[in-house]
Design an enzyme around this catalytic site. Structure first.
Site, PDB file in Angstrom:
ATOM      1  N   HIS A 162      59.312  60.969  30.977  1.00 44.14           N
ATOM      2  CA  HIS A 162      60.688  60.663  31.579  1.00 44.14           C
ATOM      3  C   HIS A 162      60.684  59.086  31.892  1.00 44.14           C
ATOM      4  O   HIS A 162      60.413  58.810  33.158  1.00 44.14           O
ATOM      5  CB  HIS A 162      61.004  61.581  32.649  1.00 44.14           C
ATOM      6  CG  HIS A 162      62.108  61.308  33.587  1.00 44.14           C
ATOM      7  ND1 HIS A 162      63.283  61.308  33.110  1.00 44.14           N
ATOM      8  CD2 HIS A 162      62.077  61.029  34.802  1.00 44.14           C
ATOM      9  CE1 HIS A 162      64.308  60.787  34.130  1.00 44.14           C
ATOM     10  NE2 HIS A 162      63.480  60.560  35.231  1.00 44.14           N
ATOM     11  N   GLY A 168      59.348  61.301  48.252  1.00 43.42           N
ATOM     12  CA  GLY A 168      58.749  59.671  48.038  1.00 43.42           C
ATOM     13  C   GLY A 168      59.874  58.698  47.759  1.00 43.42           C
ATOM     14  O   GLY A 168      61.070  59.006  48.036  1.00 43.42           O
ATOM     15  N   ARG A 218      72.459  65.339  24.869  1.00 47.11           N
ATOM     16  CA  ARG A 218      73.405  66.130  24.696  1.00 47.11           C
ATOM     17  C   ARG A 218      74.786  65.813  25.030  1.00 47.11           C
ATOM     18  O   ARG A 218      75.629  65.965  24.128  1.00 47.11           O
ATOM     19  CB  ARG A 218      72.986  67.383  25.247  1.00 47.11           C
ATOM     20  CG  ARG A 218      71.821  67.965  24.621  1.00 47.11           C
ATOM     21  CD  ARG A 218      71.226  69.412  25.663  1.00 47.11           C
ATOM     22  NE  ARG A 218      72.368  70.646  25.702  1.00 47.11           N
ATOM     23  CZ  ARG A 218      72.074  71.435  26.341  1.00 47.11           C
ATOM     24  NH1 ARG A 218      71.705  71.183  27.463  1.00 47.11           N
ATOM     25  NH2 ARG A 218      73.069  72.332  26.155  1.00 47.11           N
ATOM     26  N   ARG A 227      60.219  53.238  36.666  1.00 45.72           N
ATOM     27  CA  ARG A 227      59.601  54.458  37.384  1.00 45.72           C
ATOM     28  C   ARG A 227      58.191  54.303  37.589  1.00 45.72           C
ATOM     29  O   ARG A 227      57.794  54.629  38.710  1.00 45.72           O
ATOM     30  CB  ARG A 227      59.823  55.945  36.459  1.00 45.72           C
ATOM     31  CG  ARG A 227      61.287  55.945  36.428  1.00 45.72           C
ATOM     32  CD  ARG A 227      61.626  57.051  35.568  1.00 45.72           C
ATOM     33  NE  ARG A 227      62.908  57.478  35.184  1.00 45.72           N
ATOM     34  CZ  ARG A 227      63.800  57.052  34.230  1.00 45.72           C
ATOM     35  NH1 ARG A 227      63.385  55.992  33.573  1.00 45.72           N
ATOM     36  NH2 ARG A 227      64.899  57.227  34.136  1.00 45.72           N
ATOM     37  N   ASP A 246      67.200  63.863  30.662  1.00 51.63           N
ATOM     38  CA  ASP A 246      67.302  62.827  29.559  1.00 51.63           C
ATOM     39  C   ASP A 246      67.896  63.812  28.421  1.00 51.63           C
ATOM     40  O   ASP A 246      68.700  63.065  27.722  1.00 51.63           O
ATOM     41  CB  ASP A 246      65.994  61.993  29.168  1.00 51.63           C
ATOM     42  CG  ASP A 246      65.152  61.594  30.306  1.00 51.63           C
ATOM     43  OD1 ASP A 246      65.434  60.488  30.479  1.00 51.63           O
ATOM     44  OD2 ASP A 246      64.717  62.519  31.104  1.00 51.63           O
ATOM     45  N   ALA A 275      69.683  66.450  28.709  1.00 49.82           N
ATOM     46  CA  ALA A 275      71.045  66.526  29.085  1.00 49.82           C
ATOM     47  C   ALA A 275      71.969  65.361  28.802  1.00 49.82           C
ATOM     48  O   ALA A 275      73.146  65.463  28.351  1.00 49.82           O
ATOM     49  CB  ALA A 275      71.148  66.918  30.837  1.00 49.82           C
ATOM     50  N   ARG A 276      71.416  64.304  29.260  1.00 45.75           N
ATOM     51  CA  ARG A 276      72.339  62.846  28.846  1.00 45.75           C
ATOM     52  C   ARG A 276      72.451  62.868  27.151  1.00 45.75           C
ATOM     53  O   ARG A 276      73.550  62.257  26.982  1.00 45.75           O
ATOM     54  CB  ARG A 276      71.372  61.673  29.443  1.00 45.75           C
ATOM     55  CG  ARG A 276      71.428  61.495  30.912  1.00 45.75           C
ATOM     56  CD  ARG A 276      70.642  60.666  31.381  1.00 45.75           C
ATOM     57  NE  ARG A 276      70.490  60.380  32.934  1.00 45.75           N
ATOM     58  CZ  ARG A 276      69.689  59.998  33.678  1.00 45.75           C
ATOM     59  NH1 ARG A 276      68.354  59.855  33.140  1.00 45.75           N
ATOM     60  NH2 ARG A 276      69.782  59.774  34.894  1.00 45.75           N
ATOM     61  N   VAL A 311      67.708  63.289  45.897  1.00 43.99           N
ATOM     62  CA  VAL A 311      67.352  64.326  45.110  1.00 43.99           C
ATOM     63  C   VAL A 311      67.322  65.658  45.520  1.00 43.99           C
ATOM     64  O   VAL A 311      67.658  66.619  45.057  1.00 43.99           O
ATOM     65  CB  VAL A 311      66.184  63.932  44.288  1.00 43.99           C
ATOM     66  CG1 VAL A 311      65.638  65.056  43.488  1.00 43.99           C
ATOM     67  CG2 VAL A 311      66.459  62.686  43.632  1.00 43.99           C
ATOM     68  N   ASP A 337      56.033  62.457  35.391  1.00 38.01           N
ATOM     69  CA  ASP A 337      54.947  63.097  34.551  1.00 38.01           C
ATOM     70  C   ASP A 337      53.601  62.658  35.088  1.00 38.01           C
ATOM     71  O   ASP A 337      52.662  63.745  35.127  1.00 38.01           O
ATOM     72  CB  ASP A 337      54.871  62.358  33.203  1.00 38.01           C
ATOM     73  CG  ASP A 337      56.298  62.553  32.295  1.00 38.01           C
ATOM     74  OD1 ASP A 337      56.441  63.737  32.020  1.00 38.01           O
ATOM     75  OD2 ASP A 337      57.119  61.376  32.159  1.00 38.01           O
TER      76      ASP A 337
HETATM   77  N1  LIG Z   1      62.788  63.435  38.096  1.00 42.88           N
HETATM   78  C1  LIG Z   1      63.849  62.936  37.845  1.00 42.88           C
HETATM   79  O1  LIG Z   1      64.687  62.914  36.792  1.00 42.88           O
HETATM   80  C2  LIG Z   1      64.548  62.096  39.060  1.00 42.88           C
HETATM   81  C3  LIG Z   1      63.716  61.687  39.967  1.00 42.88           C
HETATM   82  N2  LIG Z   1      64.078  60.747  41.018  1.00 42.88           N
HETATM   83  C4  LIG Z   1      63.125  60.589  41.871  1.00 42.88           C
HETATM   84  O2  LIG Z   1      63.025  61.484  43.088  1.00 42.88           O
HETATM   85  C5  LIG Z   1      62.351  60.916  44.088  1.00 42.88           C
HETATM   86  C6  LIG Z   1      63.355  61.034  45.519  1.00 42.88           C
HETATM   87  O3  LIG Z   1      64.448  60.352  45.134  1.00 42.88           O
HETATM   88  P1  LIG Z   1      65.766  60.092  46.277  1.00 42.88           P
HETATM   89  O4  LIG Z   1      65.965  61.517  47.032  1.00 42.88           O
HETATM   90  O5  LIG Z   1      66.748  59.606  45.903  1.00 42.88           O
HETATM   91  O6  LIG Z   1      65.065  59.192  47.434  1.00 42.88           O
HETATM   92  P2  LIG Z   1      65.336  59.503  49.080  1.00 42.88           P
HETATM   93  O7  LIG Z   1      64.583  58.060  49.697  1.00 42.88           O
HETATM   94  O8  LIG Z   1      66.764  59.829  49.250  1.00 42.88           O
HETATM   95  O9  LIG Z   1      64.514  60.818  49.476  1.00 42.88           O
HETATM   96  C7  LIG Z   1      63.230  60.850  49.647  1.00 42.88           C
HETATM   97  C8  LIG Z   1      62.595  61.719  50.878  1.00 42.88           C
HETATM   98  O10 LIG Z   1      61.322  61.903  50.687  1.00 42.88           O
HETATM   99  C9  LIG Z   1      60.982  61.987  52.155  1.00 42.88           C
HETATM  100  N3  LIG Z   1      59.484  61.625  52.525  1.00 42.88           N
HETATM  101  C10 LIG Z   1      58.663  60.615  52.013  1.00 42.88           C
HETATM  102  N4  LIG Z   1      57.624  60.779  52.555  1.00 42.88           N
HETATM  103  C11 LIG Z   1      57.218  61.935  52.990  1.00 42.88           C
HETATM  104  C12 LIG Z   1      56.336  62.706  53.385  1.00 42.88           C
HETATM  105  N5  LIG Z   1      55.159  62.288  53.382  1.00 42.88           N
HETATM  106  N6  LIG Z   1      56.504  64.142  53.645  1.00 42.88           N
HETATM  107  C13 LIG Z   1      57.787  64.671  53.604  1.00 42.88           C
HETATM  108  N7  LIG Z   1      58.815  63.838  53.305  1.00 42.88           N
HETATM  109  C14 LIG Z   1      58.500  62.697  52.804  1.00 42.88           C
HETATM  110  C15 LIG Z   1      61.902  60.831  52.683  1.00 42.88           C
HETATM  111  O11 LIG Z   1      61.908  61.087  54.273  1.00 42.88           O
HETATM  112  C16 LIG Z   1      63.009  61.077  52.178  1.00 42.88           C
HETATM  113  O12 LIG Z   1      64.074  61.848  52.895  1.00 42.88           O
HETATM  114  C17 LIG Z   1      61.793  59.415  43.807  1.00 42.88           C
HETATM  115  O13 LIG Z   1      60.703  59.522  43.319  1.00 42.88           O
HETATM  116  C18 LIG Z   1      62.965  59.034  42.493  1.00 42.88           C
HETATM  117  O14 LIG Z   1      62.516  58.063  41.671  1.00 42.88           O
HETATM  118  C19 LIG Z   1      65.251  60.444  41.320  1.00 42.88           C
HETATM  119  C20 LIG Z   1      66.236  60.939  40.160  1.00 42.88           C
HETATM  120  C21 LIG Z   1      65.812  61.559  38.797  1.00 42.88           C
HETATM  121  C1  LIG Z   2      65.924  58.101  38.583  1.00 48.94           C
HETATM  122  C2  LIG Z   2      65.723  58.828  37.437  1.00 48.94           C
HETATM  123  O1  LIG Z   2      64.457  59.175  37.013  1.00 48.94           O
HETATM  124  C3  LIG Z   2      66.626  59.132  36.463  1.00 48.94           C
HETATM  125  O2  LIG Z   2      67.854  59.195  36.986  1.00 48.94           O
HETATM  126  O3  LIG Z   2      66.322  59.297  35.442  1.00 48.94           O
END
Ligand SMILES: NC(=O)C1=CN([C@@H]2O[C@H](COP(=O)(O)OP(=O)(O)OC[C@H]3O[C@@H](n4cnc5c(N)ncnc54)[C@H](O)[C@@H]3O)[C@@H](O)[C@H]2O)C=CC1
Ligand SMILES: CC(=O)C(=O)O
Length: 313
Positions: free
Chosen positions: A172, A76, A150, A85, A145, A147-148, A11, A120
């Site tokens: 979300h 995270g 629309r 989630r 969501d 964007a999805r 992300v 959230d």
């Molecule tokens: N808000 C949204 O619409 C979306 C949110 N997400 C969320 O985004 C978050 C990240 O997802 P990804 O990037 O796919 O995961 P990922 O595992 O690829 O990347 C997470 C990164 O966080 C780092 N990390 C973990 N603990 C840490 C700490 N204490 N200090 C510094 N860095 C730390 C890890 O080293 C890793 O590089 C997840 O919680 C995921 O559910 C994902 C997609 C959509």
């Molecule tokens: C992973 C996530 O929160 C999303 O793609 O909506």
């Protein structure tokens, strides 16, 4: 202006790539507890920059965030296939407890933009841990969501997604609310427009779009392990609104005093976003079912977040 990204995984890197491709920031700095990953992402993205912009992309320790106008929190764990989630909460609260003090020690007046799920409740957590005013702690919320939503409406109507104005509200996540009653295509209610186009929105079409929005993340995670391009572009959209003081209306999350009778809860409503963060929150006109669903969504988030304890900053 400088943008920091804490969490250089899928992300964070997708957000950095989108920002660099749009030339939206003068400088992007990645921080991650895996310093090698942060450095590799920065180097890789910097090789795309000469094709389109002049953004400086680098990695560093927290001190490198100095003067960042916005810091994206994407650190995270993410969902495994089938996981919700909300199940990530305790693990990601532990991550924010480790990260937020370090960020604030360097940029005490920045705007935090939270992407980590459950976004959230993590927005509430970031607000409480940081002590920043709620309008400076923005959750990406339902920007993805919406964007999805629309995108799927526009495909059904065979028009551009930019001509569809429709919002997903609330969590979300599983309890989110698709606000059909005020969705517009051009200047018409979406259902009227659909009739005129000879493409009515039947109960089956509505159910298919609801499923397409609500369950998108589960399908994508099943297929490729994570979602990131959509949220990367969404985060870049929010950052642009902030840095350029655009006062865009975006569905993003923020800790609110009260929503539908539920006190102290963070969720998404349409909000005006500009240089100071969230400038105003708007309560759209919804029908009775949508209002009930929004109240249920607020209660779901409130109940899941209950019991978290924060030291006052
Ligand atoms: N808000 C949204 O619409 C979306 C949110 N997400 C969320 O985004 C978050 C990240 O997802 P990804 O990037 O796919 O995961 P990922 O595992 O690829 O990347 C997470 C990164 O966080 C780092 N990390 C973990 N603990 C840490 C700490 N204490 N200090 C510094 N860095 C730390 C890890 O080293 C890793 O590089 C997840 O919680 C995921 O559910 C994902 C997609 C959509
Ligand atoms: C992973 C996530 O929160 C999303 O793609 O909506």
């Amino acid at each position: 202006m400088k943008v920091g990204i804490v969490g250089a995984g899928m992300v964070g890197s997708a957000a950095g790539y989108a920002l660099a491709m749009q030339g939206a920031a003068s400088e992007i700095v990645f921080c991650d507890r895996n310093a090698d990953l942060a450095a590799a992402q920065a180097e890789d993205i910097s090789h795309a920059v000469p094709f389109v912009s002049a953004t400086v992309v680098r990695a560093g320790p927290y001190q490198a965030l100095r003067d960042a106008a916005v810091v994206i929190l994407a650190a995270g764990v993410g969902q495994k296939p089938g996981e919700s989630r909300l199940e990530l909460l305790e693990r990601n609260v532990a991550v924010f407890r480790a990260v937020i003090d370090d960020v604030l020690a360097v940029v005490p007046d920045t705007i935090l933009l939270v992407a980590t799920n459950p976004v959230d409740i993590m927005t509430e957590v970031a607000t409480r841990l940081s002590g920043l005013p709620p309008e400076r702690v923005i959750g990406s919320g339902t920007i993805l969501d919406s964007a999805r939503f629309r995108s799927l409406i526009s495909r059904h109507l065979d028009i551009a997604p930019q001509s569809v104005h429709a919002y997903v509200l609330g969590e979300h996540g599983d309890s989110e609310v698709l606000a059909w009653s005020n969705a517009q295509a051009g200047s018409s209610p979406v259902t009227d427009f659909a009739e005129q186009m000879g493409r009515p929105i039947t109960a089956e079409i509505r159910a298919a779009i609801d499923d397409g929005v609500r369950n998108a993340a589960y399908r994508i995670i099943q297929g490729k392990g994570a979602t990131y391009y959509g949220i990367g572009a969404g985060l870049a959209r929010i950052v642009r609104a902030i840095l350029n003081d655009q006062r865009d209306i975006l569905s993003v999350s923020m800790l609110m005093e009260e929503v539908q009778g539920v006190g102290q809860v963070a969720l998404s409503l349409p909000r005006i976003v500009g240089r100071r963060g969230i400038v105003a929150s708007l309560m759209p006109t919804l029908d009775a079912d949508e209002l009930d669903a929004l109240a249920r969504s607020a209660r779901t988030l409130k109940e899941r977040g209950a019991g978290l304890v924060f030291d006052k900053r």
